[in-house]
Design a protein around this motif. Structure first.
Motif, PDB file in Angstrom:
ATOM      1  N   GLY A 147       0.815  -1.209   0.000  1.00  0.00           N
ATOM      2  CA  GLY A 147       0.000   0.000   0.000  1.00  0.00           C
ATOM      3  C   GLY A 147       0.844   1.253   0.000  1.00  0.00           C
ATOM      4  N   ARG A 151      -1.011   6.575   2.850  1.00  0.00           N
ATOM      5  CA  ARG A 151      -2.394   6.136   2.934  1.00  0.00           C
ATOM      6  C   ARG A 151      -3.043   6.583   4.248  1.00  0.00           C
ATOM      7  NH1 ARG A 151      -4.855   1.047   4.294  1.00  0.00           N
ATOM      8  NH2 ARG A 151      -6.387   0.341   2.743  1.00  0.00           N
ATOM      9  N   ALA A 252      -8.823  -2.336   0.774  1.00  0.00           N
ATOM     10  CA  ALA A 252      -8.883  -0.903   0.456  1.00  0.00           C
ATOM     11  C   ALA A 252      -9.393  -0.095   1.636  1.00  0.00           C
ATOM     12  CB  ALA A 252      -9.778  -0.672  -0.759  1.00  0.00           C
ATOM     13  N   ARG A 284      -3.894  -3.951  -0.833  1.00  0.00           N
ATOM     14  CA  ARG A 284      -3.691  -2.495  -0.817  1.00  0.00           C
ATOM     15  C   ARG A 284      -3.281  -1.983   0.555  1.00  0.00           C
ATOM     16  NH1 ARG A 284      -9.315  -1.104  -4.039  1.00  0.00           N
ATOM     17  NH2 ARG A 284      -9.029  -2.668  -5.678  1.00  0.00           N
TER      18      ARG A 284
END
Length: 301
Positions: A147, A151, A252, A284
């Motif tokens: 990821g 994030r 996600a 992710r």
């Protein structure tokens, strides 16, 4: 960090394997944040594999290799301590090959952290034989950092569960949520088509398979709540035709995907199951794999 829930396992020290790649640097910073949350030390390892290389290389080459490795370790440690000044950080130049070097550093209770890709040394830790060797053969938790580094955190941990046999490693996921002050979501994906022609004949209809899974996951959730009454916990069973695809989609919206490893045996030795393999390639978010024989806590209350 002292665990608020005595029934949960104590999360151990964090061991991170590094090379010169940006992904390894990101993994080291992620590992430092993890160690800081746990209140545990962090150990940085670079495996130069000099024992094997010394057979074919000159003494000068080996010495230069070791010096570059020392510089890499020192530079990584400096970056980590600048970001986390209160964290206890140690470093090690291992003479072994990467898998053995990480195993030795982690001992029986450590957690191994690796980056998703690299340029050399630990560079194949995701897609190559080294990563699969670490994740499939280790007896301690392994986290592959995937990821984007920037994030935004979701405040949620997801545990990919299948059935009652997952209860022991599930307590590690609960401990991960606890140290983050995050919620824990139990997610099980039921591929009903996989049972057609077998289990289906013993149930009233295909929907009965999903209902049975809902019952099993709900029972696991209640066991976790009994140990962790203050933990925000939800559970969900999703039906579909691709278990790996559904779990990858779920990454996600979570900070960490935790799963138990289901080994299959091939001629060369144990290998990761299809679901874990897919998550390591496509997740992710960071993925934590808990081996089935990892010693956790005492008897059930």
């Amino acid at each position: 960090m002292t665990c608020d829930f005595p029934g949960l396992p104590q999360l151990g020290a964090v061991v991170v394997g590094i090379d010169a790649s940006p992904q390894a640097r990101a993994a080291a910073l992620w590992a430092a944040a993890e160690a800081d949350r746990r209140g545990m030390p962090m150990h940085i390892v670079h495996a130069a594999d000099t024992d094997r290389r010394a057979i074919l290389s000159s003494a000068d080459t080996i010495q230069a290799l070791r010096q570059r490795a020392r510089d890499l370790l020192a530079g990584t440690a400096d970056v980590v301590t600048e970001r986390f000044p209160g964290l206890t950080v140690t470093k090690e130049l291992s003479r072994q090959e990467p898998v053995a070097g990480l195993y030795a550093a982690a001992g029986n209770r450590g957690t191994i952290v690796v980056g998703s890709r690299g340029l050399g040394g630990f560079g194949a830790l995701l897609l190559g034989s080294v990563s699969l060797g670490v994740a499939s053969r280790t007896r301690v938790p392994v986290i592959v950092v995937r990821g984007r580094p920037d994030r935004t955190e979701t405040g949620a941990i997801t545990a990919a569960v299948y059935g009652a046999s997952d209860l022991d490693w599930l307590m590690v996921a609960a401990a991960e949520a606890q140290v983050r002050h995050a919620s824990l979501r139990l997610l099980s994906v039921c591929n009903v088509l996989a049972h057609v022609g077998s289990v289906t004949t013993m149930l009233d209809d295909v929907g009965g398979i999903a209902e049975q899974r809902v019952h099993e996951v709900s029972a696991m959730a209640e066991r976790v709540r009994a140990r962790c009454p203050g933990l925000t916990l939800t559970h969900h069973v999703e039906t579909g035709t691709s278990v790996p695809g559904a779990l990858v989609e779920a990454t996600a919206d979570t900070d960490l995907l935790v799963t138990g490893s289901r080994h299959r045996v091939i001629r060369a030795g144990p290998a990761l199951g299809r679901v874990s393999h897919a998550l390591l390639h496509h997740s992710r978010c960071p993925v934590e794999i808990i081996p089935p024989d990892f010693a956790l806590v005492g008897d059930e209350p």
